[in-house]
Enzyme design. Sequence first.
Site, mmCIF file in Angstrom:
data_model
loop_
_atom_site.group_PDB
_atom_site.id
_atom_site.type_symbol
_atom_site.label_atom_id
_atom_site.label_comp_id
_atom_site.label_asym_id
_atom_site.label_seq_id
_atom_site.Cartn_x
_atom_site.Cartn_y
_atom_site.Cartn_z
ATOM 1 N N PHE A 209 0.820 -1.212 0.000
ATOM 2 C CA PHE A 209 0.000 0.000 0.000
ATOM 3 C C PHE A 209 0.860 1.270 0.000
ATOM 4 C CE2 PHE A 209 -2.117 2.809 3.383
ATOM 5 C CZ PHE A 209 -2.684 3.659 2.450
ATOM 6 N N ILE A 210 1.673 1.455 1.026
ATOM 7 C CA ILE A 210 2.497 2.662 1.108
ATOM 8 C C ILE A 210 3.759 2.504 0.274
ATOM 9 C CG2 ILE A 210 3.757 4.216 2.639
ATOM 10 C CD1 ILE A 210 1.859 3.395 4.894
ATOM 11 N N ASP B 11 9.934 -7.541 -2.099
ATOM 12 C CA ASP B 11 8.636 -7.916 -1.552
ATOM 13 C C ASP B 11 8.449 -9.416 -1.729
ATOM 14 O OD1 ASP B 11 5.662 -7.966 -1.004
ATOM 15 O OD2 ASP B 11 5.935 -5.790 -1.130
ATOM 16 N N ALA C 198 8.339 -3.189 4.986
ATOM 17 C CA ALA C 198 7.769 -4.531 5.059
ATOM 18 C C ALA C 198 7.460 -4.886 6.517
ATOM 19 C CB ALA C 198 8.742 -5.552 4.472
ATOM 20 N N SER D 34 5.229 3.041 14.017
ATOM 21 C CA SER D 34 3.780 3.185 14.175
ATOM 22 C C SER D 34 3.454 3.934 15.449
ATOM 23 C CB SER D 34 3.149 1.788 14.222
ATOM 24 O OG SER D 34 1.807 1.835 14.674
ATOM 25 N N TYR E 224 1.717 -6.107 17.677
ATOM 26 C CA TYR E 224 2.255 -5.310 16.575
ATOM 27 C C TYR E 224 3.013 -4.103 17.119
ATOM 28 C CZ TYR E 224 2.410 -2.397 12.377
ATOM 29 O OH TYR E 224 2.830 -1.599 11.341
ATOM 30 N N LYS F 37 7.054 -3.201 16.821
ATOM 31 C CA LYS F 37 7.570 -1.935 16.301
ATOM 32 C C LYS F 37 8.505 -1.263 17.306
ATOM 33 C CE LYS F 37 5.945 -1.697 12.149
ATOM 34 N NZ LYS F 37 6.877 -1.710 11.006
ATOM 35 N N ASN G 93 -2.860 6.685 11.293
ATOM 36 C CA ASN G 93 -3.551 5.767 10.388
ATOM 37 C C ASN G 93 -3.467 6.319 8.970
ATOM 38 O OD1 ASN G 93 -4.432 5.080 13.046
ATOM 39 N ND2 ASN G 93 -6.111 3.927 12.142
ATOM 40 N N GLY H 129 -6.197 -4.933 21.783
ATOM 41 C CA GLY H 129 -5.009 -4.196 21.359
ATOM 42 C C GLY H 129 -5.306 -2.919 20.601
#
Length: 320
Positions: A16-17, A36, A78, A119, A143, A147, A172, A279
């Site tokens: 996506f990004i 990827d 990734a 994040s 997650y 990070k 987000n 979470g």
Amino acid sequence: MDLTDARILVTGGAGFIGSQLSDRLLADGNEVVVVDDFSNGREEWVPAGAEVLEADLTNRDAVTDAIDADLDLVFHLAARKDPNDDDPRGQFDENTTMTHLLLEACRDAGVEGFAFASSSTVYGEAPRPTPEDFAPLEPISVYGASKLGEEGLVSTYAHSHGLTAWTFRFANVVGPRLRGAVIPDFLEKLRANPESLTILGDGRQEKSYLHVDDCVDAMCHVVDRAGADDVESDGGATYTYNLGTRTTTSVDRIADIVSDVLDLDPDYEYTGGDRGWTGDVPRMRLSIEKLAAIGWTPNLESDDAVRRAAEELADEIDEA
């Protein structure tokens, strides 16, 4: 670091990004290598002109093969992200292993720059707006924990091995190619049933939403400007920046926007509770004053980013 005429590797560059960052870097005159495994990314999203390597970044040999001395910079996007992951240990191990192997390979090859996508989840349930120097960092998801662990590795390699590192704590991020998030979820639900929309939690969760175009622009701006005036730095530095907006949007408001984009008026049904999943941080707003101090603010605030993304994704999902 000057992001023109550089050789840059983008992990997750079919995602996506990452795919949209790769497109921007190519447009700015850089040579781009996309790495990827296509577990989440799509080959058709990789921009023309990028070199493509299909590789498992948890494999040491694959990482060593991908990183060479001709690289000027690695953008590491990734990651394995699944809030309902039934293998949390695997998610933590996979994310931290990828980052550790990439940093090792950069050190061995003499790559000088490393830009890492972190994040806002590293903050946990922090006071708002949350600045980069807030402490203690207490993530509430695996997650977020991964990070935070990865940030520690990036800092270690910067300070111990002369790497210059830029760490981005994302709000987000929304826009075309987004999957597995609230906007595409609402679009798909309403396509299936225009009369009713099920909303996780109580709908009052409220967070900042950043359009992917602004996200990509902010990343490039930070790498170009952060540390540029630090005449004493000769590697061995890490620069951490929040990337977000000064405003927030509630889940109920997102439902309203998506319904309006589709010209629908569904009934809302709630699963209950103050968060969408275990979470989930119900409320998040990052301070972006540090980012503004180096000359960058978003073009779209949160509501406008959500609306634009909903319009883009509605067209994209229709064509899929």
